[in-house]
Design a protein around this motif. Structure first.
Motif, PDB file in Angstrom:
ATOM      1  N   ALA B 128     -11.104  -2.256  -5.570  1.00 16.57           N
ATOM      2  CA  ALA B 128      -9.788  -1.729  -5.208  1.00 16.57           C
ATOM      3  C   ALA B 128      -8.661  -2.388  -5.991  1.00 16.57           C
ATOM      4  N   ARG B 129      -8.920  -3.578  -6.566  1.00 12.27           N
ATOM      5  CA  ARG B 129      -7.816  -4.265  -7.248  1.00 12.27           C
ATOM      6  C   ARG B 129      -7.379  -3.547  -8.517  1.00 12.27           C
ATOM      7  N   VAL B 130      -8.228  -2.674  -9.088  1.00 10.43           N
ATOM      8  CA  VAL B 130      -7.821  -1.978 -10.308  1.00 10.43           C
ATOM      9  C   VAL B 130      -7.126  -0.650  -9.995  1.00 10.43           C
ATOM     10  N   LEU B 131      -7.016  -0.287  -8.725  1.00 12.75           N
ATOM     11  CA  LEU B 131      -6.376   0.981  -8.388  1.00 12.75           C
ATOM     12  C   LEU B 131      -4.857   0.863  -8.484  1.00 12.75           C
ATOM     13  N   SER B 132      -4.202   1.992  -8.748  1.00  9.87           N
ATOM     14  CA  SER B 132      -2.736   2.009  -8.760  1.00  9.87           C
ATOM     15  C   SER B 132      -2.228   2.056  -7.313  1.00  9.87           C
ATOM     16  N   GLN B 133      -0.916   1.854  -7.161  1.00  5.81           N
ATOM     17  CA  GLN B 133      -0.333   1.882  -5.807  1.00  5.81           C
ATOM     18  C   GLN B 133      -0.631   3.206  -5.109  1.00  5.81           C
ATOM     19  N   GLY B 134      -0.447   4.301  -5.856  1.00  2.00           N
ATOM     20  CA  GLY B 134      -0.677   5.621  -5.260  1.00  2.00           C
ATOM     21  C   GLY B 134      -2.122   5.805  -4.842  1.00  2.00           C
ATOM     22  N   GLN B 135      -3.037   5.312  -5.691  1.00  2.00           N
ATOM     23  CA  GLN B 135      -4.466   5.437  -5.362  1.00  2.00           C
ATOM     24  C   GLN B 135      -4.832   4.591  -4.155  1.00  2.00           C
ATOM     25  N   ARG B 136      -4.227   3.406  -4.065  1.00  2.00           N
ATOM     26  CA  ARG B 136      -4.490   2.553  -2.894  1.00  2.00           C
ATOM     27  C   ARG B 136      -4.035   3.261  -1.632  1.00  2.00           C
ATOM     28  N   ARG B 137      -2.851   3.864  -1.727  1.00  2.00           N
ATOM     29  CA  ARG B 137      -2.315   4.593  -0.587  1.00  2.00           C
ATOM     30  C   ARG B 137      -3.275   5.719  -0.188  1.00  2.00           C
ATOM     31  N   ARG B 138      -3.844   6.376  -1.188  1.00  2.00           N
ATOM     32  CA  ARG B 138      -4.746   7.495  -0.905  1.00  2.00           C
ATOM     33  C   ARG B 138      -6.009   7.044  -0.164  1.00  2.00           C
ATOM     34  N   VAL B 139      -6.522   5.874  -0.517  1.00  2.00           N
ATOM     35  CA  VAL B 139      -7.728   5.398   0.180  1.00  2.00           C
ATOM     36  C   VAL B 139      -7.448   5.294   1.671  1.00  2.00           C
ATOM     37  N   GLY B 140      -6.273   4.751   2.004  1.00  2.00           N
ATOM     38  CA  GLY B 140      -5.894   4.651   3.413  1.00  2.00           C
ATOM     39  C   GLY B 140      -5.795   6.030   4.049  1.00  2.00           C
ATOM     40  N   TRP B 153      -1.515  10.407  15.494  1.00  2.00           N
ATOM     41  CA  TRP B 153      -1.425   9.736  14.199  1.00  2.00           C
ATOM     42  C   TRP B 153      -0.054   9.091  14.085  1.00  2.00           C
ATOM     43  N   VAL B 154      -0.045   7.794  13.846  1.00  2.00           N
ATOM     44  CA  VAL B 154       1.220   7.076  13.638  1.00  2.00           C
ATOM     45  C   VAL B 154       1.189   6.530  12.215  1.00  2.00           C
ATOM     46  N   LEU B 155       2.077   7.036  11.367  1.00  2.00           N
ATOM     47  CA  LEU B 155       2.008   6.736   9.940  1.00  2.00           C
ATOM     48  C   LEU B 155       3.316   6.106   9.467  1.00  2.00           C
ATOM     49  N   ASP B 156       3.185   4.947   8.850  1.00  2.00           N
ATOM     50  CA  ASP B 156       4.370   4.244   8.349  1.00  2.00           C
ATOM     51  C   ASP B 156       4.518   4.536   6.852  1.00  2.00           C
ATOM     52  N   GLU B 157       5.532   5.281   6.503  1.00  2.00           N
ATOM     53  CA  GLU B 157       5.814   5.637   5.096  1.00  2.00           C
ATOM     54  C   GLU B 157       4.574   6.183   4.380  1.00  2.00           C
ATOM     55  N   PRO B 158       3.961   7.238   4.885  1.00  2.00           N
ATOM     56  CA  PRO B 158       2.722   7.711   4.254  1.00  2.00           C
ATOM     57  C   PRO B 158       2.952   8.312   2.868  1.00  2.00           C
ATOM     58  N   PHE B 159       4.193   8.739   2.562  1.00  2.00           N
ATOM     59  CA  PHE B 159       4.421   9.430   1.286  1.00  2.00           C
ATOM     60  C   PHE B 159       4.737   8.483   0.146  1.00  2.00           C
ATOM     61  N   THR B 160       4.946   7.203   0.445  1.00  2.00           N
ATOM     62  CA  THR B 160       5.312   6.247  -0.598  1.00  2.00           C
ATOM     63  C   THR B 160       4.256   6.215  -1.693  1.00  2.00           C
ATOM     64  N   ALA B 161       4.705   6.229  -2.935  1.00  2.00           N
ATOM     65  CA  ALA B 161       3.854   6.064  -4.123  1.00  2.00           C
ATOM     66  C   ALA B 161       2.956   7.258  -4.403  1.00  2.00           C
ATOM     67  N   LEU B 162       3.064   8.326  -3.619  1.00  2.00           N
ATOM     68  CA  LEU B 162       2.237   9.502  -3.895  1.00  2.00           C
ATOM     69  C   LEU B 162       2.951  10.431  -4.880  1.00  2.00           C
ATOM     70  N   ASP B 163       2.162  11.156  -5.694  1.00  2.00           N
ATOM     71  CA  ASP B 163       2.797  12.131  -6.593  1.00  2.00           C
ATOM     72  C   ASP B 163       3.120  13.413  -5.815  1.00  2.00           C
ATOM     73  N   ALA B 164       3.873  14.324  -6.485  1.00  2.00           N
ATOM     74  CA  ALA B 164       4.415  15.501  -5.788  1.00  2.00           C
ATOM     75  C   ALA B 164       3.313  16.351  -5.163  1.00  2.00           C
ATOM     76  N   ALA B 165       2.213  16.542  -5.923  1.00  2.00           N
ATOM     77  CA  ALA B 165       1.134  17.385  -5.405  1.00  2.00           C
ATOM     78  C   ALA B 165       0.517  16.751  -4.152  1.00  2.00           C
ATOM     79  N   ALA B 166       0.329  15.425  -4.202  1.00  2.00           N
ATOM     80  CA  ALA B 166      -0.282  14.739  -3.059  1.00  2.00           C
ATOM     81  C   ALA B 166       0.640  14.787  -1.850  1.00  2.00           C
ATOM     82  N   VAL B 167       1.961  14.690  -2.090  1.00  2.00           N
ATOM     83  CA  VAL B 167       2.925  14.773  -0.982  1.00  2.00           C
ATOM     84  C   VAL B 167       2.789  16.127  -0.289  1.00  2.00           C
ATOM     85  N   ALA B 168       2.737  17.192  -1.099  1.00  2.00           N
ATOM     86  CA  ALA B 168       2.629  18.536  -0.520  1.00  2.00           C
ATOM     87  C   ALA B 168       1.338  18.680   0.271  1.00  2.00           C
TER      88      ALA B 168
END
Lengths: 222, 208
Positions: B128-140, B153-168
């Motif tokens: 996991a240490r080689v993943l980018s911030q967005g990828q780390r967020r995605r694993v969660g 579901w209680v989510l704290d800033e789930p959209f942070t570091a995600l790209d536009a497609a992933a946000v949608a």
């Protein structure tokens, strides 16, 4: 019921394997501390033989203390601890699993290496079984008591020193009975009483420490 | 379903907010809003039971969560600010552990599917240490697919570091969960394209 216990145990053992340098450092520390004594007090065989049980026990205790801060720090930093506290399974179970994994990766190697260092200090032949048994019973108590201290000092500035101050006094009885067992065996009075007390201590710590540790973790993460 | 009344939150010796009330029904999507430092994350932690309120009470299905924490935790999925990833483990190992630790049964195949669905099929075996911030967020976030049976579901800033497609895509997932009778409570500073506008709770209105 046991899924969280097994998951935490397996993961912590896997992490210890991937980060095995940390485990080796603890073991090297144990070996070096014991090796310092002949330099400090002189290579007088009789003297070394007399102080061997105490030296081995104090070194084992310090090696355990040295690695205690690692027990929860990483999980606290990356948010895993929060997830574990939100688990629908009882916190006591996975806390026990963490302590067990910690003992298997720090306590057990120390127990295994202790006889070799005993030879270095010319410990008498007959004392080896008692040395190993006393360490095998005593180091889990150190891990359990230490886990409570590590949970209480989690996230504090200068937590390492505070942890030492907090748990070292609690380690004293374990040290007395652990080193005492080996000395009693050497003096011919038999180590049974000491070992039974250590076993009782282990049973008590196993029953109480995980609860205290879980409660302390809830307070520390709040 | 999820209710709270008269909540006050003390951080250090400073009172962040007081008198806060909220109510989240089945199918509800609640967005916690407010400027930085107003206590959004603290509110989420109060709701999950990770922290205790100074006054007031959080109730889950009519029962105070201090009295029966387990009842809430069986039905709660909380993804905090930190993604709960260990750098030495692969995304797959992290995800399997997260599910097992939470008490969810997730076999290897369903974890692989969830990670592929969130766009990490090529990173399954990387530490996991080689993943980018967005990828780390995605694993969660992959846990969302494996814990769909948990209603809250209680989510704290789930959209942070995600790209536009992933946000949608995430917005769609959250909307679908609500449509299926679930509940979502989240903080975000972004305008996410939800199917229907979420209710907004402005913590700033209760600030001290």
């Amino acid at each position: 019921m046991l899924s969280a216990f097994l998951a935490v145990l397996r993961r912590d053992l896997l992490l210890a394997w991937r980060g095995r340098a940390d485990v080796l450092v603890t073991l090297a520390f144990f070996v070096i501390v014991v090796c310092l004594f002949p330099f400090g007090v002189g290579a007088e065989t009789n003297l070394l033989r007399t102080i061997a049980p105490g030296v081995l026990w104090v070194a084992a205790l310090l090696a355990c203390l040295l690695s205690l801060h690692r027990l929860f720090a990483q999980d606290h930093g990356d948010g895993t601890l929060e997830q574990l506290l939100l688990s629908s399974e009882p916190a006591v179970l996975w806390v026990t699993a963490k302590v067990l994994a910690f003992w298997l990766t720090t306590g057990l190697p120390v127990v295994a290496v202790a006889p070799v260092l005993g030879m270095l200090l010319d410990l008498e032949q007959g004392a080896y079984p008692v040395l190993v048994i006393s360490l095998a019973l005593g180091t889990p108590i150190l891990a359990l008591l230490g886990a409570v201290g590590a949970a209480l000092t989690l996230g504090l500035r200068g937590g390492g020193m505070l942890l030492a101050l907090l748990v070292l006094p609690l380690f004293v009885p374990v040290l007395i009975f652990g080193a005492g067992a080996v000395e009693a065996e050497l003096s011919g009075t038999g180590a049974t009483a000491h070992l039974l007390l250590l076993g009782g201590g282990l049973a008590g710590a196993l029953a109480l420490a995980p609860w205290a540790c879980a409660a302390a973790l809830r307070v520390s993460t709040e | 379903m999820l209710e709270a009344h008269d909540l006050a939150c003390l951080k250090g010796d400073r009172l962040l907010f007081r008198g806060l009330a909220l109510r989240l029904q089945a199918g509800g999507l609640l967005r916690v809003a407010g400027p930085n430092g107003v206590g959004k994350t603290s509110l989420l932690r109060l709701v999950t039971g990770l922290a205790l309120p100074e006054t007031g009470e959080v109730r889950w299905r009519g029962v105070g969560i201090r009295r029966d924490r387990e009842a809430l935790h069986r039905e709660l999925l909380y993804l905090g600010h930190a993604p709960a990833l260990n750098d030495l483990l692969t995304p797959l190992e992290n995800l399997r552990f997260a599910c097992a630790a939470a008490g969810d049964d997730a076999d290897e195949q369903s974890c692989v599917t969830a990670l592929a669905r969130i766009g990490l099929e090529n990173q399954l075996d990387l530490p996991a240490r080689v993943l980018s911030q967005g990828q780390r967020r995605r694993v969660g976030l992959a846990r969302l697919f494996l814990s769909a049976r948990r209603p809250l579901w209680v989510l704290d800033e789930p959209f942070t570091a995600l790209d536009a497609a992933a946000v949608a895509e995430l917005a769609t997932t959250l909307s679908d969960h609500c449509d299926a009778g679930g509940m979502v409570m989240l903080t975000t500073h972004q305008d996410a394209p939800f199917a229907r506008a979420p209710e907004v709770l402005d913590v700033g209105g209760y600030a001290c």
